[in-house]
Scaffold this active site. Sequence first.
Site, PDB file in Angstrom:
ATOM      1  N   ARG A 287      82.199  60.656  41.235  1.00  0.00           N
ATOM      2  CA  ARG A 287      81.844  59.541  40.355  1.00  0.00           C
ATOM      3  C   ARG A 287      81.105  59.994  39.107  1.00  0.00           C
ATOM      4  O   ARG A 287      81.116  59.302  38.095  1.00  0.00           O
ATOM      5  CB  ARG A 287      81.043  58.479  41.120  1.00  0.00           C
ATOM      6  CG  ARG A 287      81.885  57.845  42.225  1.00  0.00           C
ATOM      7  CD  ARG A 287      81.314  56.610  42.845  1.00  0.00           C
ATOM      8  NE  ARG A 287      79.963  56.744  43.350  1.00  0.00           N
ATOM      9  CZ  ARG A 287      79.254  55.729  43.825  1.00  0.00           C
ATOM     10  NH1 ARG A 287      79.759  54.508  43.860  1.00  0.00           N
ATOM     11  NH2 ARG A 287      78.039  55.921  44.257  1.00  0.00           N
TER      12      ARG A 287
ATOM     13  N   GLU B   5      72.944  64.306  51.815  1.00  0.00           N
ATOM     14  CA  GLU B   5      72.190  63.410  52.684  1.00  0.00           C
ATOM     15  C   GLU B   5      72.920  63.140  53.990  1.00  0.00           C
ATOM     16  O   GLU B   5      72.328  62.780  54.985  1.00  0.00           O
ATOM     17  CB  GLU B   5      71.820  62.097  51.977  1.00  0.00           C
ATOM     18  CG  GLU B   5      72.975  61.336  51.384  1.00  0.00           C
ATOM     19  CD  GLU B   5      73.323  61.751  49.963  1.00  0.00           C
ATOM     20  OE1 GLU B   5      73.883  60.917  49.254  1.00  0.00           O
ATOM     21  OE2 GLU B   5      73.070  62.893  49.562  1.00  0.00           O
TER      22      GLU B   5
END
Length: 179
Positions: free
Chosen positions: A67, A104
């Site tokens: 993105r 993460e």
Amino acid sequence: MAAARASLERLVLDVHDFPEPGIVFKDITPLLADHDAFRTVIEALASAGRDADGNVVVDKVAGMEARGFILAAPVALALGIGFVPVRKVGKLPRETHAVSFALEYGEATLELHRDAVAPGDRVLMVDDVLATGGTVRATRELIEACGATAHAVAVLMELGFLPGRETIGDLPVTTLMTV
């Protein structure tokens, strides 16, 4: 920045349990589909590559897959400079530098063409979200491996409950919204 933040608050949607249970994914596609909001956000991100007088102070914009590409390319156009992609391993066709790091919710390896930035170039890094800071730190390492300088990072959103800023150290951060 206030207009950009308002656009983010209005148009970014939370998608629970994506890509896996417990993750709240920030869907930016409604923002991208709104021309005025998208332009406002791009100009706000581009401000990280300008000084107080509005002069461009960077030589390249690096966008992190995936993105980050969507945001970094128009930021580069707004600044009148080149865009360089930071890709997942195996996606670039020529000789690269590579860095592996923890995400993460997983691990990744990023690559940058060895000649994507020149020694001495100042590079603005652009991505959608600053979370743990691993992607930014890895991108900075790639830029520095080419002999260039990571000037700053600009992101749409920062996940304030994660240690992104601690991970990237003294690098200036422009974030349009903290969640």
